[in-house]
Motif scaffolding. Structure first.
Motif, PDB file in Angstrom:
ATOM      1  N   GLU A 175       6.988   3.473  13.486  1.00 24.62           N
ATOM      2  CA  GLU A 175       8.011   3.129  14.474  1.00 24.62           C
ATOM      3  C   GLU A 175       9.271   2.538  13.846  1.00 24.62           C
ATOM      4  N   LEU A 176       9.238   2.271  12.546  1.00 21.65           N
ATOM      5  CA  LEU A 176      10.351   1.586  11.897  1.00 21.65           C
ATOM      6  C   LEU A 176      11.405   2.570  11.394  1.00 21.65           C
ATOM      7  N   PRO A 177      12.637   2.108  11.164  1.00 23.85           N
ATOM      8  CA  PRO A 177      13.685   2.985  10.630  1.00 23.85           C
ATOM      9  C   PRO A 177      13.335   3.491   9.230  1.00 23.85           C
ATOM     10  N   ARG A 178      13.634   4.731   8.969  1.00 22.48           N
ATOM     11  CA  ARG A 178      13.307   5.335   7.670  1.00 22.48           C
ATOM     12  C   ARG A 178      13.985   4.592   6.515  1.00 22.48           C
ATOM     13  N   GLU A 179      15.212   4.063   6.779  1.00 22.35           N
ATOM     14  CA  GLU A 179      15.941   3.391   5.702  1.00 22.35           C
ATOM     15  C   GLU A 179      15.277   2.082   5.277  1.00 22.35           C
ATOM     16  N   GLN A 180      14.289   1.606   6.043  1.00 21.62           N
ATOM     17  CA  GLN A 180      13.561   0.397   5.655  1.00 21.62           C
ATOM     18  C   GLN A 180      12.293   0.722   4.886  1.00 21.62           C
TER      19      GLN A 180
ATOM     20  N   THR B  68       5.581   8.877   7.690  1.00 18.27           N
ATOM     21  CA  THR B  68       5.197   8.226   6.427  1.00 18.27           C
ATOM     22  C   THR B  68       3.739   7.787   6.451  1.00 18.27           C
ATOM     23  N   GLY B  69       2.925   8.406   5.609  1.00 19.05           N
ATOM     24  CA  GLY B  69       1.545   7.995   5.400  1.00 19.05           C
ATOM     25  C   GLY B  69       1.433   7.194   4.117  1.00 19.05           C
ATOM     26  N   LEU B  70       0.263   6.624   3.896  1.00 18.47           N
ATOM     27  CA  LEU B  70       0.067   5.714   2.770  1.00 18.47           C
ATOM     28  C   LEU B  70      -1.212   6.043   2.011  1.00 18.47           C
ATOM     29  N   PHE B  71      -1.230   5.691   0.720  1.00 17.91           N
ATOM     30  CA  PHE B  71      -2.495   5.689  -0.011  1.00 17.91           C
ATOM     31  C   PHE B  71      -2.654   4.337  -0.694  1.00 17.91           C
ATOM     32  N   GLY B  72      -3.894   3.981  -0.994  1.00 17.46           N
ATOM     33  CA  GLY B  72      -4.167   2.703  -1.643  1.00 17.46           C
ATOM     34  C   GLY B  72      -5.515   2.695  -2.327  1.00 17.46           C
ATOM     35  N   TYR B  73      -5.928   1.517  -2.790  1.00 19.70           N
ATOM     36  CA  TYR B  73      -7.226   1.349  -3.472  1.00 19.70           C
ATOM     37  C   TYR B  73      -7.480   2.472  -4.477  1.00 19.70           C
TER      38      TYR B  73
ATOM     39  N   GLU C 294       9.368   6.778  -8.173  1.00 16.40           N
ATOM     40  CA  GLU C 294       9.481   5.386  -7.762  1.00 16.40           C
ATOM     41  C   GLU C 294      10.298   5.253  -6.480  1.00 16.40           C
ATOM     42  N   ALA C 295       9.711   4.544  -5.492  1.00 14.53           N
ATOM     43  CA  ALA C 295      10.426   4.263  -4.248  1.00 14.53           C
ATOM     44  C   ALA C 295      10.995   2.857  -4.251  1.00 14.53           C
ATOM     45  N   LYS C 296      10.214   1.902  -4.771  1.00 11.63           N
ATOM     46  CA  LYS C 296      10.661   0.511  -4.775  1.00 11.63           C
ATOM     47  C   LYS C 296       9.901  -0.255  -5.855  1.00 11.63           C
TER      48      LYS C 296
ATOM     49  N   TRP D  66      13.032  -3.913   3.112  1.00 12.57           N
ATOM     50  CA  TRP D  66      12.304  -2.683   2.810  1.00 12.57           C
ATOM     51  C   TRP D  66      10.800  -2.932   2.947  1.00 12.57           C
ATOM     52  N   GLY D  67      10.116  -2.019   3.639  1.00 13.19           N
ATOM     53  CA  GLY D  67       8.663  -2.102   3.748  1.00 13.19           C
ATOM     54  C   GLY D  67       8.149  -3.068   4.793  1.00 13.19           C
TER      55      GLY D  67
END
Length: 385
Positions: free
Chosen positions: A84-89, A95-100, A173-175, A234-235
Motif C-alpha cells: 500500500e506504500l508509495p513505490r519511491e519509499q 513488491t515481494g520479499l525474501f529472507g532467512y 543493491e537497492a539500499k 525508505w522501507g
C-alpha cells in the motif's frame, strides 16, 4: 546448469518450521563470531500463531535438500501493508520479499532464490527485495562488511560470500544500511556539550526516562512518534496495534528506564531514543540455551547488566521538527544522557547506533558529530520479476 540433485520443499507445519530454524542455527554456528540465539524466540518469529506480522503478510518457508540432506533455506513473503506504500519509499505495489537466506554453495543459493521468485511471481509480484527476515523491523539486509566482530542484539550476521551469490542471481543493491560504533567512555566534543547545555537551560525542553510503571502507555507514545518520524523513510512500514502490543511485551524485560529517553517540548512527547544492553554477551556465555541453568544466568544479567555494551536500535523525532536545529539538539541531549549513564552506572565501553539509511544525511551528521564510525554495512537487494 541447475543441480538436479537439489530438491526444494515447503516447511509449513510445526515440524517443518522447527527444521527451518534449526538449519539456520546450524549455518550460523559456522561463522567465527556467531552468537547463539534463543531457539524459542526464533521459533516464535516464524510461527503464525505467535508473530503478529503474519496478520498482514503471506509467508512461505522453503528448505533445500541435496541427496536428502538439508543444504539451505529461504523465506518468500508478501507484506500487504508494504504493497500500500508509495513505490519511491522502497516497497509499493508488486513488491515481494525474501529472507532467512542460507545456502551451502552457489548452486543451492541460485535454486532457492529462483524458487522464492517463482512463488512471488505466481502471486502477482513484479519485483523482489531482500533479504528481509521477516519484517523490516526484525532483520533487514545482508551483512556485507563487519564480519570481523560479533553482532549485537537483534543484528543479522552473514558470511561475506552470500553477497556474491545473490548478485550472481541478478540482484542489485537497492539500499545500504549502516551501523556506527561509539566509544562510550570518551566524552563528546566541546561543541556537542555546548549544544546539550543550551538545551538543558531551555525551560520548554524536558528529557526524561521512560516509566516502566506505565509501560503500555510509554510504548504507545514511543511507537506513535516512530510511526510519524519514520513515515517518509525508505522501507518504512507502520506498526499495527497488535505489533505494538507484541513489541511492548517482548522488549520490557530488556528495558532499563535510565537507558531509554523521551524528550518533551512544552509537555508534549516529541522524540525518543531506545537503548538495549547487549544481551548477546550472556547468550554467548550460556550457548543460547536456557536449560539447565542458562535462564538463571540470563535473568541475573538482565537485572544488573554490568560492563554491558549498548545498542541504540531506534530513535525518532516528530516530523514537524525535522530539518530544525531543535531536532538535532534533542537527539544530542538524549544521546548524552544515555552515554553518561551507560559509561558510569553500567561500565559500558562500546555503543552501536543503527541501522541508519546511507542517504539519511541528518542521522549520519549526528553520528559523525559524536565521533562514532561505521562498523557494519548491510545491503537490501532488489530484482525485477
Amino acid at each position: 546448469m541447475a543441480d538436479q540433485n537439489i530438491v526444494i520443499v515447503e516447511a509449513n507445519d510445526k515440524k517443518g518450521r522447527a527444521a527451518f530454524v534449526d538449519l539456520g542455527r546450524e549455518f550460523a554456528a559456522r561463522e567465527p563470531h556467531f552468537v547463539p540465539q534463543l531457539r524459542s524466540e526464533q521459533l516464535e518469529l516464524v510461527n503464525p500463531a505467535k508473530n503478529p506480522f503474519f496478520e498482514h503478510a503471506d509467508v512461505q518457508l522453503f528448505i533445500a535438500r541435496r541427496d536428502g540432506k538439508p543444504v539451505g533455506r529461504i523465506s518468500a513473503h508478501i507484506d500487504h501493508l508494504a504493497l500500500e506504500l508509495p513505490r519511491e519509499q522502497g516497497m509499493g505495489p508488486g513488491t515481494g520479499l525474501f529472507g532467512y537466506f542460507d545456502a551451502e554453495d552457489e548452486a543451492v543459493a541460485s535454486a532457492l532464490l529462483a524458487r522464492a521468485e517463482e512463488w512471488l511471481r505466481s502471486r502477482g509480484m513484479t519485483r523482489v527485495l531482500g533479504p528481509i527476515s521477516l519484517s523490516i523491523w526484525e532483520e533487514p539486509g545482508l551483512l556485507v562488511t563487519g564480519q570481523d566482530h560479533p553482532p549485537m542484539i537483534m543484528m543479522g550476521h552473514h558470511p561475506a560470500h552470500y553477497a556474491q551469490w545473490i548478485e550472481q542471481a541478478g540482484f542489485s543493491e537497492a539500499k545500504r544500511l549502516l551501523t556506527y560504533d561509539l566509544d562510550v567512555q570518551q566524552e563528546f566534543p566541546p561543541l556537542i556539550r555546548r549544544i546539550v547545555k543550551s538545551g538543558e537551560r531551555n525551560e520548554r525542553i524536558q528529557v526524561r526516562k521512560v516509566d516502566k510503571s506505565k509501560w503500555d502507555e510509554e510504548v504507545e507514545t514511543i511507537l506513535h512518534i516512530l510511526n510519524d518520524a519514520w513515515s517518509n523513510n525508505w522501507g518504512f512500514i507502520p506498526f499495527t496495534e497488535a505489533e505494538i502490543a507484541h513489541a511492548g511485551k517482548k522488549l520490557k524485560p530488556i528495558i532499563h528506564e535510565d537507558l531509554n529517553m523521551v524528550a518533551e517540548l512544552d509537555g508534549k512527547p516529541v522524540a525518543f531514543m531506545l537503548t538495549f544492553p547487549d544481551i548477546n554477551r550472556p547468550l554467548k556465555e550460556i550457548g543460547g540455551k536456557l536449560l539447565p541453568f542458562g535462564w538463571f544466568k540470563l535473568l541475573r544479567w538482565l537485572k544488573k547488566p554490568k560492563q554491558a555494551d549498548m545498542r541504540v536500535p531506534l530513535m525518532g523525532v516528530l516530523k514537524e521538527l525535522h530539518n530544525s536545529r531543535l531536532a538535532s539538539q534533542l537527539a544530542f541531549m538524549m544521546i548524552s544522557e544515555i552515554r553518561d549513564v551507560a559509561a558510569t552506572k553500567y561500565k559500558a565501553r562500546r555503543g552501536e547506533i543503527g541501522w541508519i539509511l546511507d542517504d539519511n544525511q541528518g542521522m549520519k551528521a549526528i553520528a559523525d558529530a559524536i565521533d562514532s564510525r561505521v562498523n557494519r554495512e548491510y545491503v537490501v537487494y532488489e530484482k525485477a520479476l
